[in-house]
Design a protein around this motif. Structure first.
Motif, PDB file in Angstrom:
ATOM      1  N   PRO A 187      22.422  28.082  44.441  1.00  0.00           N
ATOM      2  CA  PRO A 187      21.470  29.157  44.171  1.00  0.00           C
ATOM      3  C   PRO A 187      21.528  30.220  45.262  1.00  0.00           C
ATOM      4  N   GLY A 188      21.563  31.482  44.824  1.00  0.00           N
ATOM      5  CA  GLY A 188      21.631  32.586  45.770  1.00  0.00           C
ATOM      6  C   GLY A 188      23.033  33.123  45.994  1.00  0.00           C
ATOM      7  N   VAL A 189      24.051  32.476  45.430  1.00  0.00           N
ATOM      8  CA  VAL A 189      25.442  32.940  45.554  1.00  0.00           C
ATOM      9  C   VAL A 189      25.786  33.818  44.348  1.00  0.00           C
ATOM     10  N   THR A 190      26.227  35.035  44.619  1.00  0.00           N
ATOM     11  CA  THR A 190      26.625  35.964  43.556  1.00  0.00           C
ATOM     12  C   THR A 190      28.026  36.487  43.841  1.00  0.00           C
ATOM     13  N   VAL A 191      28.834  36.535  42.800  1.00  0.00           N
ATOM     14  CA  VAL A 191      30.217  36.993  42.923  1.00  0.00           C
ATOM     15  C   VAL A 191      30.432  38.207  42.024  1.00  0.00           C
ATOM     16  N   HIS A 192      31.122  39.221  42.568  1.00  0.00           N
ATOM     17  CA  HIS A 192      31.505  40.397  41.793  1.00  0.00           C
ATOM     18  C   HIS A 192      33.007  40.611  41.940  1.00  0.00           C
ATOM     19  N   PRO A 193      33.729  40.760  40.828  1.00  0.00           N
ATOM     20  CA  PRO A 193      35.170  41.061  40.938  1.00  0.00           C
ATOM     21  C   PRO A 193      35.382  42.400  41.641  1.00  0.00           C
ATOM     22  N   ALA A 194      36.417  42.481  42.444  1.00  0.00           N
ATOM     23  CA  ALA A 194      36.751  43.748  43.090  1.00  0.00           C
ATOM     24  C   ALA A 194      37.264  44.735  42.047  1.00  0.00           C
ATOM     25  N   ASP A 195      36.956  45.996  42.255  1.00  0.00           N
ATOM     26  CA  ASP A 195      37.391  47.040  41.329  1.00  0.00           C
ATOM     27  C   ASP A 195      38.845  47.390  41.639  1.00  0.00           C
ATOM     28  N   SER A 196      39.758  46.514  41.223  1.00  0.00           N
ATOM     29  CA  SER A 196      41.173  46.701  41.531  1.00  0.00           C
ATOM     30  C   SER A 196      42.031  46.005  40.496  1.00  0.00           C
ATOM     31  N   THR A 197      42.788  46.793  39.740  1.00  0.00           N
ATOM     32  CA  THR A 197      43.760  46.177  38.832  1.00  0.00           C
ATOM     33  C   THR A 197      44.965  45.645  39.603  1.00  0.00           C
ATOM     34  N   LEU A 198      45.191  46.173  40.811  1.00  0.00           N
ATOM     35  CA  LEU A 198      46.351  45.754  41.589  1.00  0.00           C
ATOM     36  C   LEU A 198      46.252  44.303  42.043  1.00  0.00           C
ATOM     37  N   PHE A 199      45.020  43.824  42.298  1.00  0.00           N
ATOM     38  CA  PHE A 199      44.862  42.490  42.877  1.00  0.00           C
ATOM     39  C   PHE A 199      43.993  41.564  42.038  1.00  0.00           C
ATOM     40  N   ALA A 200      43.835  41.886  40.759  1.00  0.00           N
ATOM     41  CA  ALA A 200      43.014  41.041  39.893  1.00  0.00           C
ATOM     42  C   ALA A 200      43.548  39.614  39.824  1.00  0.00           C
ATOM     43  N   ALA A 201      44.864  39.456  39.824  1.00  0.00           N
ATOM     44  CA  ALA A 201      45.447  38.116  39.697  1.00  0.00           C
ATOM     45  C   ALA A 201      45.199  37.238  40.911  1.00  0.00           C
ATOM     46  N   SER A 202      44.729  37.826  42.022  1.00  0.00           N
ATOM     47  CA  SER A 202      44.407  37.035  43.210  1.00  0.00           C
ATOM     48  C   SER A 202      42.973  36.538  43.200  1.00  0.00           C
ATOM     49  N   GLY A 203      42.201  36.947  42.183  1.00  0.00           N
ATOM     50  CA  GLY A 203      40.785  36.591  42.169  1.00  0.00           C
ATOM     51  C   GLY A 203      39.989  37.332  43.218  1.00  0.00           C
ATOM     52  N   ALA A 204      40.475  38.504  43.633  1.00  0.00           N
ATOM     53  CA  ALA A 204      39.801  39.270  44.693  1.00  0.00           C
ATOM     54  C   ALA A 204      38.408  39.694  44.241  1.00  0.00           C
ATOM     55  N   GLY A 205      37.451  39.600  45.164  1.00  0.00           N
ATOM     56  CA  GLY A 205      36.090  39.954  44.811  1.00  0.00           C
ATOM     57  C   GLY A 205      35.196  40.074  46.020  1.00  0.00           C
ATOM     58  N   HIS A 206      33.926  40.293  45.739  1.00  0.00           N
ATOM     59  CA  HIS A 206      32.908  40.446  46.762  1.00  0.00           C
ATOM     60  C   HIS A 206      31.877  39.332  46.587  1.00  0.00           C
ATOM     61  N   LEU A 207      31.351  38.858  47.682  1.00  0.00           N
ATOM     62  CA  LEU A 207      30.461  37.704  47.691  1.00  0.00           C
ATOM     63  C   LEU A 207      29.131  38.084  48.331  1.00  0.00           C
ATOM     64  N   THR A 208      28.025  37.798  47.636  1.00  0.00           N
ATOM     65  CA  THR A 208      26.687  38.049  48.175  1.00  0.00           C
ATOM     66  C   THR A 208      25.957  36.720  48.345  1.00  0.00           C
ATOM     67  N   LEU A 209      25.344  36.546  49.502  1.00  0.00           N
ATOM     68  CA  LEU A 209      24.598  35.324  49.831  1.00  0.00           C
ATOM     69  C   LEU A 209      23.147  35.711  50.086  1.00  0.00           C
ATOM     70  N   ASP A 210      22.271  35.278  49.210  1.00  0.00           N
ATOM     71  CA  ASP A 210      20.861  35.664  49.279  1.00  0.00           C
ATOM     72  C   ASP A 210      20.000  34.427  49.528  1.00  0.00           C
ATOM     73  N   ASP A 211      19.716  34.165  50.808  1.00  0.00           N
ATOM     74  CA  ASP A 211      18.920  32.995  51.202  1.00  0.00           C
ATOM     75  C   ASP A 211      19.462  31.709  50.562  1.00  0.00           C
ATOM     76  N   VAL A 212      20.745  31.493  50.735  1.00  0.00           N
ATOM     77  CA  VAL A 212      21.394  30.289  50.204  1.00  0.00           C
ATOM     78  C   VAL A 212      21.025  29.113  51.099  1.00  0.00           C
ATOM     79  N   ARG A 213      20.417  28.110  50.513  1.00  0.00           N
ATOM     80  CA  ARG A 213      19.934  26.947  51.274  1.00  0.00           C
ATOM     81  C   ARG A 213      20.878  25.769  51.075  1.00  0.00           C
ATOM     82  N   LEU A 214      21.342  25.166  52.192  1.00  0.00           N
ATOM     83  CA  LEU A 214      22.272  24.046  52.146  1.00  0.00           C
ATOM     84  C   LEU A 214      21.885  23.001  53.185  1.00  0.00           C
TER      85      LEU A 214
END
Length: 384
Positions: A187-214
């Motif tokens: 909970p609290g982990v959000t993933v957004h794909p990077a705006d790039s057709t050049l590197f889509a096959a690498s799974g490139a993206g941005h990661l947001t951590l919002d009070d992730v408790r572990l």
């Protein structure tokens, strides 16, 4: 009395050639994603060939790593190879320092191809200045809380776990940072794909951590050793990048040579033009120089994690790949602009001089060690 014949000797088995070893990859299409390549390598038991004694904790095997990256590069795109390289050279060795059950479980699943893992070091807004990163982990008796964001991370959209570098104490001191293993479904982990057709096959993206408790057992390595651990293994990633750079340049030059030899011009082909041959030969020399430097530095980087040798490799690989791809792009002419052609490869290959530390940054590190580098240039047996 007849002599006793010598005991029979078992026939010596020739080592398996790398091309045959990685034949399992041939079942995938050239358009396969990094995650698909990783799964195939893992299912076939091939990922451990990058390490000594087939164990991540035993350290990187430079020859095995080079063979594996060459096999992947020969079949798939730069983004797919990037996905593999980052995990093999950096993410898994750092993950292997974790002794708690979450890290051990993640490592086992990654090595068998059942999961991918990100190396989430670069923060939004701070780039490769890791001492300025703002992603924070608060550690208390009951567990951990993570807040922050990471950008342009390979494997983000496919990963089951994110290996996150976070600060546990304010300030720029190198002991203020720690690695945390974050499940992608926490909970609290959000993933957004990077705006790039050049590197889509690498799974490139941005990661947001919002009070992730572990739980505290998601800490990887000793608290405060995040940056030293990163510095140790980014050296290996730079060795991998140089090895991959040699393989990529060799492949592109071979394709370009075939193109030039088959393209009519006047009474012959483009390959018959002296100006073309001169430019091509200069590329061959540059790649041989990179290959020699990589071979010469492999032991220092893989065994001793020599940061200066790794920085020199990174700078050389970026400059060489850029030069070779730019030259080949020109030699292909208009044909280079086809989908998947040399101009697309050239754009993706710009990564070699940017990702993992820009060329200017690593050259600065080499300059800082100028006296040491100059001492190393002294020919053995002579006075400086």
């Amino acid at each position: 009395m007849p002599e006793t014949p010598p005991p029979a000797t078992a026939p010596r088995t020739a080592p398996e050639p790398p091309a045959a070893r990685y034949a399992a990859l041939d079942a995938l299409p050239p358009t396969a994603t990094g995650a698909e390549v990783w799964a195939t390598l893992g299912h076939a038991g091939l990922l451990t060939h990058a390490y000594r004694d087939r164990s991540v904790t035993a350290g990187t095997d430079p020859d095995g790593l080079a063979d594996l990256l060459t096999a992947v590069d020969a079949r798939f795109s730069i983004p797919a190879t990037l996905s593999t390289s980052v995990q093999l050279a950096t993410a898994l060795p750092i993950l292997a320092t974790g002794q708690a059950p979450p890290a051990r479980h993640a490592l086992d699943r990654a090595l068998t191809g059942r999961a991918t893992v990100t190396l989430a070091a670069t923060d939004a807004g701070t780039g490769t200045d890791l001492t300025a990163l703002r992603t924070e982990v608060r550690i208390d008796d009951d567990g951990l809380t993570l807040t922050g964001s990471k950008r342009w991370i390979a494997n983000t959209t496919t990963a089951a776990w994110h290996l996150v570098l976070a600060r546990h104490r304010p300030g720029r001191h190198f002991t203020h940072f720690t690695w945390v293993l974050v499940p992608a479904d926490a909970p609290g982990v959000t993933v957004h794909p990077a705006d790039s057709t050049l590197f889509a096959a690498s799974g490139a993206g941005h990661l947001t951590l919002d009070d992730v408790r572990l739980d505290r057992d998601h800490l990887v390595g000793r608290t405060g050793f995040g940056l030293p651990l990163f510095a140790r293994h980014i050296a290996t990633e730079r060795l991998a990048g140089a090895q991959w750079g040699v393989a990529l340049c060799r492949r592109v030059l071979a394709d370009t040579h075939r193109h030039l030899s088959g393209r009519p011009h006047g009474d012959g082909t483009l390959w018959d033009l002296d100006a073309v041959r001169q430019r091509f030969a200069a590329c061959l020399v540059r790649v041989r120089e990179l290959q020699a430097l990589t071979t010469d530095s492999a032991e220092a980087v893989a065994d001793r994690h020599d940061a200066i040798a790794a920085a020199a490799l990174k700078a050389a690989a970026g400059a060489t790949v850029n030069h070779v791809l730019a030259t080949c792009g020109q030699l292909w002419g208009a044909d280079g602009f086809t989908t998947g052609g040399i101009q697309e490869i050239r754009a993706q290959a710009a990564l070699f001089n940017i990702g993992g530390g820009a060329g200017e940054v690593v050259l600065g590190a080499v300059a800082d060690a100028a006296e040491t580098v100059l001492d190393g240039l002294t020919r053995p047996g002579t006075l400086p």
